[in-house]
Enzyme design. Sequence first.
Site, mmCIF file in Angstrom:
data_model
loop_
_atom_site.group_PDB
_atom_site.id
_atom_site.type_symbol
_atom_site.label_atom_id
_atom_site.label_comp_id
_atom_site.label_asym_id
_atom_site.label_seq_id
_atom_site.Cartn_x
_atom_site.Cartn_y
_atom_site.Cartn_z
ATOM 1 N N SER A 138 0.846 -1.187 0.000
ATOM 2 C CA SER A 138 0.000 0.000 0.000
ATOM 3 C C SER A 138 0.882 1.238 0.000
ATOM 4 O O SER A 138 2.042 1.186 0.427
ATOM 5 C CB SER A 138 -0.889 0.016 1.252
ATOM 6 N N TYR A 151 -2.378 -0.218 10.231
ATOM 7 C CA TYR A 151 -2.444 -0.574 8.811
ATOM 8 C C TYR A 151 -1.105 -0.272 8.141
ATOM 9 O O TYR A 151 -0.574 -1.094 7.382
ATOM 10 C CB TYR A 151 -3.574 0.199 8.128
#
Length: 254
Positions: A138, A151
């Site tokens: 990501s 995250y």
Amino acid sequence: MLSLKNKTAVITGGGSGIGKAISQLFAKQGAAVHIIELTAEAGQQAAEEIKAEGGNATVHACNVADHQQVLSVFEKIGSVNILVNNAGIAHVGKADTTAEEDFDRVVNVNVKGVYNCLFAAIPKMKAAGGGVILNMASIAALVGIPDRFVYSTAKGAVKAMTMSVAKDYLADNIRCNSVSPARVHTPFVDGFLQKNYPDNIEEMFDKLSKTQPIGRMGLPSEVATLALYLCSDEAAFITGCDYPIDGGFTTLNN
């Protein structure tokens, strides 16, 4: 070009969003696709759509965070040529607002889940003379994103795991890369907006879209196309790399 005929591809989280787009495209290009989802129902629609188009798809119910479940499913699948570690969950919070149970939950799925699938798939690839692994990282692994502490932690680990695996299995003809999407318009985004911003969904969608310098969110199909290339024989000279697919987010937001 970009044929996956006679290849077996395992795609975790392959029943929705980016994973579904990858499953569909890989099947279209000739791969026998194995979709791993938490429940069989979660992957059933994707598999049925693939079969309706003449493709080959099988759904396996499995919690990727459960080591023994993963080993059992991979034994059922047999030979594996391609592994896409796509399954993941999100979380909003800073270091001092992330509860321990949420930290553990995200790390168990987004980090341990990747490890479990690597542990199960790599011996099969070694026995077959090689293979390709693609991990879903990501932009949160590349730049600071507000309120995404755990995250970001997990996706940073995925990026580091990618380089480690690429290095360790060069002699086994196993390639390993990752892709780092920015915001991609998936059902998860729609659900997130509905839950957190029910009174101004359109405004927030537009705001999130414009955080990408290109002016919009990505499409699952665009991520799938990049995944196809990286898992194809045409990308045989590429390993140990991360590919941002982010509308300029990591380099043009200044």
